[in-house]
Design a protein around this motif. Structure first.
Motif, PDB file in Angstrom:
ATOM      1  N   VAL A  63       2.162   4.826   0.992  1.00  0.00           N
ATOM      2  CA  VAL A  63       2.250   5.463   2.429  1.00  0.00           C
ATOM      3  C   VAL A  63       2.213   6.957   2.310  1.00  0.00           C
ATOM      4  O   VAL A  63       2.877   7.554   1.450  1.00  0.00           O
ATOM      5  CB  VAL A  63       3.524   5.042   3.066  1.00  0.00           C
ATOM      6  N   ASN A  76       0.669  -1.263   0.050  1.00  0.00           N
ATOM      7  CA  ASN A  76      -0.062   0.072  -0.163  1.00  0.00           C
ATOM      8  C   ASN A  76       0.813   1.374   0.111  1.00  0.00           C
ATOM      9  O   ASN A  76       1.978   1.378   0.752  1.00  0.00           O
ATOM     10  CB  ASN A  76      -0.825  -0.001   1.172  1.00  0.00           C
ATOM     11  N   GLU A  92       4.676  -0.814   6.936  1.00  0.00           N
ATOM     12  CA  GLU A  92       3.824  -1.226   5.502  1.00  0.00           C
ATOM     13  C   GLU A  92       4.671  -2.354   5.138  1.00  0.00           C
ATOM     14  O   GLU A  92       4.196  -3.224   4.668  1.00  0.00           O
ATOM     15  CB  GLU A  92       3.710  -0.161   4.546  1.00  0.00           C
TER      16      GLU A  92
END
Length: 430
Positions: free
Chosen positions: A128, A126, A280
């Motif tokens: 950031v 994903n 992440e």
């Protein structure tokens, strides 16, 4: 040694054995020869006490357990060789009878792993993004670090600090009695009781108040759970944070080398982003490995999960110890914990951890991932550098990590990390 029962279940070999009298005598004699050299007995030189005297001195159970540990270990090794069993970790041995001696041995077998196609796993981490609100929250915390506490006659608000006298009891027994304590009003703060801080909001210096708080039924202190605490409070002083302005002057206090408040904000943003990216990356790594777990067939002995649960419980106990103020608080919290329920709660997570480790280890084997001696040396240097200029401590730590078993542990850790990186790189590749 007589085999009473042998079965294979849950990726384990389970043997039920009976010890012949001759073997028991041999085990007890071996225990005597070892113990007599270690135990001091009045009236005898070390190593010269007769067996019956030694047995009376240490007790039959100690004598028997020593025989069991030393002799059964040798017998188990011989049995594994005779039955051509590949042992994955230390077998569990339990004595189920004494006359005759009957014992059950559970032997964990090596895991069986058929990997899915890890080259076919494709996904992206994903993105950031750090918001301005996140940066400003950190800046506000920096303001508070440089804030001054200013006395006020205004009614106390959340985040204020009050100096107060406390008198309290539970069913007539004194609970907390003190004068001049400092207490910061924090929402949802559970000490000395849930809702205590909220009761103080609106009080001014010189105000007195009586109130009762009922402790929750699930309160950590089980002896007081569900009971009423009667408080009598007097506020002596109220102090409020006077926050400095967010300007270049504050920036120089926070970082003398800073060019100004905008530069501090940028540093905060960069640090938040770096931390978020690390989180992440870890989450992405777990997603990739979990996907491989789903694609693979994995069989392993339950003992691996139990061992992982043991480790998780130890970690939890250590966290409790670090978060408590005293040994008494630590013991009180531990006494309130139902370990069986905690172990059951940890079981799904422990099973997934075991599966992750097994598939990663299998990939490292297939891909022939290695860690050179120089890489281990660099890791030891990085670890020992954290102690700073303490030369003696640094030298001691270097010697500790250079022990063969610790170098091997570091080698395994490096190989596992390199394999995880290999998997995530493959997943991100177009």
């Amino acid at each position: 040694m007589k085999l009473l029962e042998h079965k294979n279940e849950n990726h384990q070999e389970i043997f039920k054995m009976e010890l012949e009298q001759e073997e028991l005598d041999e085990a007890l004699e071996a225990a005597y020869q070892n113990l007599v050299k270690e135990v001091d007995i009045d009236g005898f030189r070390k190593g010269k006490a007769p067996r019956d005297v030694l047995e009376r001195h240490v007790g039959k159970d100690v004598f028997f357990n020593h025989a069991r540990k030393e002799y059964l270990r040798v017998m188990m090794d011989e049995m594994m060789v005779q039955n051509k069993i590949s042992v994955y970790s230390t077998p569990l041995v339990s004595i189920t009878g004494r006359e005759p001696v009957v014992f059950e041995t559970t032997v964990p077998l090596p895991p069986s792993i058929t990997l899915g196609d890890y080259n076919a796993i494709k996904m992206k981490p994903n993105p950031v993004v750090i918001s301005g609100n996140e940066v400003e929250e950190v800046m506000k915390q920096a303001q508070r670090q440089e804030a001054e506490l200013v006395a006020t006659d205004a009614p106390a608000e959340m985040e204020d600090i009050v100096y107060l006298d406390i008198d309290s009891d539970i069913e007539g027994t004194p609970y907390i009695v003190s004068n001049g304590d400092m207490f910061q009003l924090k929402p949802n703060w559970r000490f000395p009781a849930p809702g205590f801080a909220e009761e103080l909001v609106g009080m001014k210096p010189g105000d007195e108040k009586e109130f009762t708080i009922k402790l929750p039924d699930n309160y950590v202190d089980t002896e007081r759970a569900g009971k009423d605490i009667n408080f009598r409070i007097k506020i002596n002083d109220v102090r409020r944070e006077a926050l400095p302005e967010l300007n270049d002057e504050l920036a120089r206090k926070l970082d003398p080398e800073s060019s100004g408040i905008d530069a501090v904000r940028q540093t905060v943003h960069d640090n938040l982003k770096l931390r978020a990216e690390e989180n992440e990356n870890k989450a992405f790594e777990e997603k990739v490995i979990d996907e491989l777990v789903e694609k693979s067939r994995i069989a392993f002995p339950p003992m691996l999960v139990e061992n992982e649960i043991d480790r998780m419980v130890r970690e939890y106990v250590n966290r409790v110890r670090e978060s408590t103020r005293s040994e008494e608080d630590f013991k009180s919290i531990l006494d309130s914990i139902k370990i069986d329920q905690l172990r059951e709660q940890y079981k799904p997570q422990a099973e997934q951890r075991v599966k992750r480790n097994l598939v990663v280890s299998k990939v490292s084997e297939i891909e022939k991932v290695e860690a050179a001696e120089a890489e281990i040396d660099m890791q030891i240097t990085a670890i020992t550098a954290e102690v700073g200029d303490q030369v003696k401590k640094m030298t001691e730590q270097t010697a500790y990590f250079n022990k063969p078993e610790n170098r091997e542990a570091l080698r395994t850790w490096l190989i596992m990390n390199k394999t995880k990186q290999l998997l995530t790189d493959k997943a991100k590749a177009d």
